[in-house]
Design a protein around this motif. Structure first.
Motif, PDB file in Angstrom:
ATOM      1  N   SER A 170       9.422  35.562  19.715  1.00  0.00           N
ATOM      2  CA  SER A 170       9.138  36.980  20.121  1.00  0.00           C
ATOM      3  C   SER A 170      10.513  37.855  20.562  1.00  0.00           C
ATOM      4  CB  SER A 170       8.182  37.043  21.163  1.00  0.00           C
ATOM      5  OG  SER A 170       6.794  36.477  20.752  1.00  0.00           O
ATOM      6  N   TYR A 222      10.644  41.403  20.063  1.00  0.00           N
ATOM      7  CA  TYR A 222       9.859  42.306  21.259  1.00  0.00           C
ATOM      8  C   TYR A 222      10.952  42.613  22.201  1.00  0.00           C
ATOM      9  CZ  TYR A 222       5.325  42.001  19.398  1.00  0.00           C
ATOM     10  OH  TYR A 222       4.016  42.128  19.024  1.00  0.00           O
ATOM     11  N   ALA A 223      11.873  41.915  22.628  1.00  0.00           N
ATOM     12  CA  ALA A 223      13.162  41.974  23.380  1.00  0.00           C
ATOM     13  C   ALA A 223      13.799  43.208  22.901  1.00  0.00           C
ATOM     14  CB  ALA A 223      13.901  40.924  23.727  1.00  0.00           C
ATOM     15  N   GLY A 260      16.397  37.629  23.735  1.00  0.00           N
ATOM     16  CA  GLY A 260      15.270  37.392  24.973  1.00  0.00           C
ATOM     17  C   GLY A 260      15.818  36.298  25.750  1.00  0.00           C
ATOM     18  N   TYR A 308       7.261  49.676  25.479  1.00  0.00           N
ATOM     19  CA  TYR A 308       7.529  48.276  25.284  1.00  0.00           C
ATOM     20  C   TYR A 308       6.438  47.559  26.272  1.00  0.00           C
ATOM     21  CZ  TYR A 308       9.755  43.887  27.002  1.00  0.00           C
ATOM     22  OH  TYR A 308       9.858  42.471  27.205  1.00  0.00           O
ATOM     23  N   VAL A 344       3.879  44.428  24.875  1.00  0.00           N
ATOM     24  CA  VAL A 344       3.749  43.157  25.288  1.00  0.00           C
ATOM     25  C   VAL A 344       2.267  43.188  25.800  1.00  0.00           C
ATOM     26  CG1 VAL A 344       4.393  41.845  27.069  1.00  0.00           C
ATOM     27  CG2 VAL A 344       6.361  43.045  26.043  1.00  0.00           C
ATOM     28  N   SER A 403       4.070  35.344  24.960  1.00  0.00           N
ATOM     29  CA  SER A 403       5.487  35.155  25.417  1.00  0.00           C
ATOM     30  C   SER A 403       5.928  35.167  26.803  1.00  0.00           C
ATOM     31  CB  SER A 403       6.321  36.207  24.512  1.00  0.00           C
ATOM     32  OG  SER A 403       7.809  36.303  24.904  1.00  0.00           O
ATOM     33  N   ASN A 452       9.297  37.621  27.206  1.00  0.00           N
ATOM     34  CA  ASN A 452       8.602  38.901  27.273  1.00  0.00           C
ATOM     35  C   ASN A 452       7.719  39.057  28.346  1.00  0.00           C
ATOM     36  OD1 ASN A 452      10.199  40.605  25.037  1.00  0.00           O
ATOM     37  ND2 ASN A 452       9.462  38.660  24.197  1.00  0.00           N
TER      38      ASN A 452
END
Length: 315
Positions: free
Chosen positions: A25, A28-29, A131, A214, A218, A230, A233
């Motif tokens: 993931s 996503y960061a 991340g 964000y 998440v 995650s 995250n």
């Protein structure tokens, strides 16, 4: 004071790829940064080194060899598919919803895949996002975290002919579970500053549009995959919300104690090429084809090196 070297570098760029370096993931960061750049009028694309079984995807998903083009309706062949989850979230928020995915391969094929995508998108900047902070390890630290995926991505992008190449880390402290000594992270950042390669730090704030989105992304991912959210995250999101200490958001951490804190919500940015040049073993990965070769090279290097002793925070 109100600008940063990172802002100055990206101000000159128009077509930017924000790519997750470490798989899983990590993309996503990169989301708060990508959304902020889109707000600033940049054309921003998202990519990720995938942990999913991409080889089971339909043939029409493959844009090039080792470059999959994931859309909200891409049918997954794996229960773990964060790229598809992110594509669906982006679509529901009216964002460009393509997420490019690279399979877990060695440096040589990943380098070729990045080069093809960079040419296809006419990129003038790549921001490789980790991340955590173990991508900043040069190789002789007390612990390297989980370096194979990060170093493969770093080596691949280092070889790209793109005007701007940057590494951004979000989630300071999350790699402690994997043996990273974070005093040595700070020591490495100081060395990059001396080299003129440290591009500054900034916080993800929930009061901004990008920060709020964000948190929503998440939460969406956690809802889609409640059994395997995650940890990275989830920890970052908890820090962005202002939570502190041993925050519980998944049973995956039931046997460990988390230390969620405001430092986890800070991006640290560095020049990618300068970081790559500081690595003590990156050149040895250049001709790897398979990820297991990358792992073997790193293990052999660690058998020969004398690690720097870990340090504790003095206060």
């Amino acid at each position: 004071m109100f600008g940063s070297p990172l802002s100055a570098r990206l101000e000159r760029s128009s077509r930017i790829l924000v790519a997750g370096a470490g798989g899983g993931s990590d993309v996503y960061a990169g989301l708060p940064l990508a959304l902020s750049l889109r707000e600033a009028g940049k054309e921003v694309h998202l990519a990720n080194l995938s942990f999913s079984h991409l080889d089971a995807l339909d043939l029409d998903v493959w844009l090039f060899e080792d470059v999959a083009e994931i859309h909200p309706d891409t049918e997954a062949r794996d229960w773990y598919f964060p790229e598809g989850c992110l594509a669906r979230w982006l679509a529901t928020h009216g964002q460009p919803s393509t997420v490019y995915a690279f399979p877990k391969v060695g440096v040589r094929p990943l380098r070729a895949a990045y080069a093809k995508l960079a040419e296809h998108l006419d990129l003038d900047a790549v921001v490789l996002v980790d991340g955590g902070t173990d991508i900043l390890m040069r190789g002789d630290e007390a612990g390297l975290g989980t370096p194979a995926d990060d170093m493969t991505s770093l080596a691949a992008v280092h070889a790209l002919d793109v005007p701007e190449k940057i590494v951004a880390c979000l989630g300071f402290g999350v790699d402690a579970y994997h043996g990273v000594n974070h005093v040595q992270v700070l020591e490495n950042l100081a060395a990059l500053e001396r080299d003129g390669a440290y591009l500054g730090a900034f916080s993800v704030s929930r009061s901004t549009k990008a920060g709020a989105l964000y948190l929503d992304a998440v939460a969406h991912a956690q809802a889609e995959l409640p059994a395997y959210p995650s940890i990275v995250n989830g920890s970052i999101a908890a820090a962005v919300r202002g939570e502190f200490g041993d925050v519980r958001f998944t049973d995956r951490t039931k046997d460990s104690e988390l230390f969620v804190n405001p430092l986890m919500a800070i991006y640290f940015a560095v020049d990618l090429d300068a970081l790559a040049r500081r690595s003590l073993y990156l050149d040895q990965l250049r001709d790897t084809v398979l990820m297991r070769q990358v792992v073997s090279v790193i293990e052999e290097f660690r058998d020969e090196v004398t690690p720097r002793p870990p340090k504790t925070f003095p206060h």
